[in-house]
Design a protein around this motif. Sequence first.
Motif, mmCIF file in Angstrom:
data_model
loop_
_atom_site.group_PDB
_atom_site.id
_atom_site.type_symbol
_atom_site.label_atom_id
_atom_site.label_comp_id
_atom_site.label_asym_id
_atom_site.label_seq_id
_atom_site.Cartn_x
_atom_site.Cartn_y
_atom_site.Cartn_z
ATOM 1 N N UNK A 126 0.850 -1.191 0.000
ATOM 2 C CA UNK A 126 0.000 0.000 0.000
ATOM 3 C C UNK A 126 0.882 1.236 0.000
ATOM 4 N N UNK A 127 0.463 2.305 -0.672
ATOM 5 C CA UNK A 127 1.201 3.557 -0.531
ATOM 6 C C UNK A 127 0.961 4.148 0.851
ATOM 7 N N UNK A 128 1.980 4.749 1.423
ATOM 8 C CA UNK A 128 1.805 5.506 2.660
ATOM 9 C C UNK A 128 1.245 6.859 2.238
ATOM 10 N N UNK A 129 0.007 7.110 2.614
ATOM 11 C CA UNK A 129 -0.693 8.230 1.997
ATOM 12 C C UNK A 129 -1.816 8.721 2.891
ATOM 13 N N UNK A 130 -2.204 9.959 2.689
ATOM 14 C CA UNK A 130 -3.442 10.499 3.260
ATOM 15 C C UNK A 130 -4.334 10.930 2.099
ATOM 16 N N UNK A 131 -5.572 10.452 2.126
ATOM 17 C CA UNK A 131 -6.553 10.813 1.107
ATOM 18 C C UNK A 131 -7.686 11.572 1.784
ATOM 19 N N UNK A 132 -7.993 12.749 1.288
ATOM 20 C CA UNK A 132 -9.145 13.513 1.770
ATOM 21 C C UNK A 132 -10.075 13.718 0.582
ATOM 22 N N UNK A 133 -11.262 13.167 0.684
ATOM 23 C CA UNK A 133 -12.118 13.052 -0.487
ATOM 24 C C UNK A 133 -13.561 13.350 -0.124
ATOM 25 N N UNK A 134 -14.250 14.118 -0.962
ATOM 26 C CA UNK A 134 -15.661 14.385 -0.727
ATOM 27 C C UNK A 134 -16.320 14.756 -2.052
ATOM 28 N N UNK A 135 -17.633 14.597 -2.168
ATOM 29 C CA UNK A 135 -18.295 14.805 -3.456
ATOM 30 C C UNK A 135 -18.641 16.261 -3.725
ATOM 31 N N UNK A 136 -18.765 16.569 -5.022
ATOM 32 C CA UNK A 136 -19.221 17.899 -5.428
ATOM 33 C C UNK A 136 -20.722 18.064 -5.253
ATOM 34 N N UNK A 137 -21.466 16.946 -5.328
ATOM 35 C CA UNK A 137 -22.923 16.992 -5.241
ATOM 36 C C UNK A 137 -23.398 15.984 -4.204
ATOM 37 N N UNK A 138 -24.359 16.382 -3.395
ATOM 38 C CA UNK A 138 -24.859 15.499 -2.336
ATOM 39 C C UNK A 138 -25.604 14.302 -2.900
ATOM 40 N N UNK A 139 -26.330 14.495 -3.999
ATOM 41 C CA UNK A 139 -27.103 13.415 -4.620
ATOM 42 C C UNK A 139 -26.517 13.156 -5.998
ATOM 43 N N UNK A 140 -26.159 11.879 -6.239
ATOM 44 C CA UNK A 140 -25.489 11.494 -7.480
ATOM 45 C C UNK A 140 -26.049 10.142 -7.909
ATOM 46 N N UNK A 141 -26.552 10.057 -9.132
ATOM 47 C CA UNK A 141 -27.079 8.754 -9.482
ATOM 48 C C UNK A 141 -27.692 8.664 -10.853
ATOM 49 N N UNK A 142 -28.673 7.766 -10.938
ATOM 50 C CA UNK A 142 -29.327 7.403 -12.194
ATOM 51 C C UNK A 142 -30.820 7.594 -12.032
ATOM 52 N N UNK A 143 -31.452 8.150 -13.064
ATOM 53 C CA UNK A 143 -32.902 8.159 -13.128
ATOM 54 C C UNK A 143 -33.305 7.334 -14.343
ATOM 55 N N UNK A 144 -34.023 6.254 -14.099
ATOM 56 C CA UNK A 144 -34.550 5.455 -15.207
ATOM 57 C C UNK A 144 -35.788 6.190 -15.714
ATOM 58 N N UNK A 145 -35.544 7.168 -16.590
ATOM 59 C CA UNK A 145 -36.607 8.079 -16.980
ATOM 60 C C UNK A 145 -36.831 8.174 -18.472
ATOM 61 N N UNK A 146 -36.432 7.135 -19.205
ATOM 62 C CA UNK A 146 -36.522 7.179 -20.665
ATOM 63 C C UNK A 146 -37.823 6.554 -21.161
ATOM 64 N N UNK A 147 -38.145 6.835 -22.439
ATOM 65 C CA UNK A 147 -39.257 6.188 -23.127
ATOM 66 C C UNK A 147 -38.777 4.861 -23.724
ATOM 67 N N UNK A 148 -39.737 4.000 -24.030
ATOM 68 C CA UNK A 148 -39.390 2.716 -24.623
ATOM 69 C C UNK A 148 -39.414 1.615 -23.590
ATOM 70 N N UNK A 149 -38.914 0.453 -23.981
ATOM 71 C CA UNK A 149 -38.952 -0.718 -23.103
ATOM 72 C C UNK A 149 -38.166 -0.428 -21.828
ATOM 73 N N UNK A 150 -38.806 -0.509 -20.663
ATOM 74 C CA UNK A 150 -38.069 -0.265 -19.407
ATOM 75 C C UNK A 150 -37.010 -1.336 -19.182
ATOM 76 N N UNK A 151 -36.089 -1.041 -18.297
ATOM 77 C CA UNK A 151 -35.095 -2.041 -17.914
ATOM 78 C C UNK A 151 -35.776 -3.229 -17.244
ATOM 79 N N UNK A 152 -35.124 -4.366 -17.318
ATOM 80 C CA UNK A 152 -35.547 -5.509 -16.516
ATOM 81 C C UNK A 152 -35.139 -5.258 -15.071
#
Length: 578
Positions: A126-152
């Motif tokens: 492992x690298x000897x390291x410090x990582x400080x990490x946080x997101x730009x947006x609180x909510x991040x994801x996918x919206x299954x919001x398209x027309x046509x055959x929905x996903x299984x």
Amino acid sequence: MGISLRDCQYLFRDFYSQGKELTVEGPQLRCELASRYAMNQDVHGLMEEGGDIAILEPAGPGVATADKGNAQLMLEYDGGIAADGYRLVIGEDAKLVIAASNRRGLKYGLDALTMLLTAEEDCCRLPVVTVEDEPSFAVRGIIEGFYGVPWSFADRMDSVRYMSEHRMNAFMYAPKDDPYHRKLWREPYPDEVFAKIHDLKRECDKHLVDFYYCISPGNDLEFRSSADFLKLEEKLAAMIAIGVRHFALLMDDIDYVLQGDNKQFLERSGTAHAYVTNRVYDYLAECLPHFTLAMCPSEYWSYWNTEYKKDILEQLHPAVKVFWTGYFVFAPEIGRRHAEDNFNYYGHELWLWDNIPVNDCDKDRLFLDPVRGRSSRLGRYGHTAVVANPMNQWECSKITLGTMAHYMWNSERYMPELSWELSVREFAGELAEDMMFFCRQNLNSRLYSGDYRDLDDALAERDLERLDAYFSRLEQTAVRLGGLDNDKFIEEAGPWLCRAIGDAMLWRAVRRQLTDPLNPQAQAEVYQRLETCRSYGVRLGIDAAVRAAEALGIGLPEMEEEIKEDLKEATKEEDRHD
């Protein structure tokens, strides 16, 4: 098996390293756990069992165990770290610390540890390291919001696992052509469908992904009807009963001009949509101590102010979040001015519903390029969420979504080409070079007009040898990708892989006609190959072989009517969205 320093500096927000390395004996990193995060020290489900890292939980006071670790892991609570963020410290003394303010942050910290680990037969590095990490947006994801055959539901389950692995935290269930979401919104789900939704909710819980139930009643809701609101509440109550705490009311793609009693009762559509959303908010507040409610307005795109937006600003409950898609349904760019203006017009937290890489207006196309043209500082302009609307083809969507995940996590550092490279490499492994070439033939024509320069230059110079090499590579790429160890990709992309081979064969027929232009057999072969390409029902990028034939003076009259029909259908689909 570890990642390069360049990738570390890109994927993690702050990566502090002095070039030192920690080496411990054994083929697995076995971490003796201590915790100042929570008294119960509950880490179950934060990482998959049986991998390169094992968590050895204490057996309890006074209980001895012979199962010893080769590293110590301390989990700490730090309320100063943003939600989902973490701090990871890897010390030279084999002491590891992960600090976070929520459980998801702990998971992402453990995921980072796994990414940095190189496990070998006799040791772990492992690298000897410090990582400080946080997101730009609180909510991040996918919206299954398209027309046509929905996903299984199998696709949806896989999408949840994918999001969890890529630091996304929201799955929004909103398939346009699920009748119980939109057309039959008053009707309860059939038992077998509801059971699958419940299973999907459990999968989200398991992977620390928030499940959002979305409903779209706007086409025929009677705003003065107690019976309609009762049906709406019953639909929400069923979801509350299985633990859903996140909701969205979608009023997009409807005829939102009020008619009849709706107009007499509420006069304007902005007032009406604020009214129904507030009714839903009040109902949820009666049922739940904590919940999220977002709404998608009918004017979900545009960059100017309107009476509708003013009504939402003044009348919608301040806690409700508002979706928009940018200045257009498919926005090539979303910059500061439009983002900031629309935030001011609506006066609510904005959630970007990004129509990338959705292809429901271009069902014969795949879109396999990275997200581009989004402000690096969108989070400073009232945006607290970004969700991507993928293609009907879930597996193929992963290539673009890999780049979306990078943007959602750290928009300030996002680089499209680098993210594209990383996403393709993850998706295709040893065939990454072939996959990238295939991706470059399938750019998102709704958002990006380049880059087909190799083909354009060869055609401009009438360089037949370069064109031979181009189409030969296209064919070889399709053949090799047909052997990719990913049955789902081959199933979804199969028609486009066949079309690539068909284009190469069409080009060879064109070449023969160029050599012997008066030979009717050569012309007949061109038409035959053209019909074969058309039979696949899909288009590859800019129809390279057809374009090459026409640029070199080979007429293809049969294509004219089909092209006109395709343009008509595309216009109809676009009007449907508008």
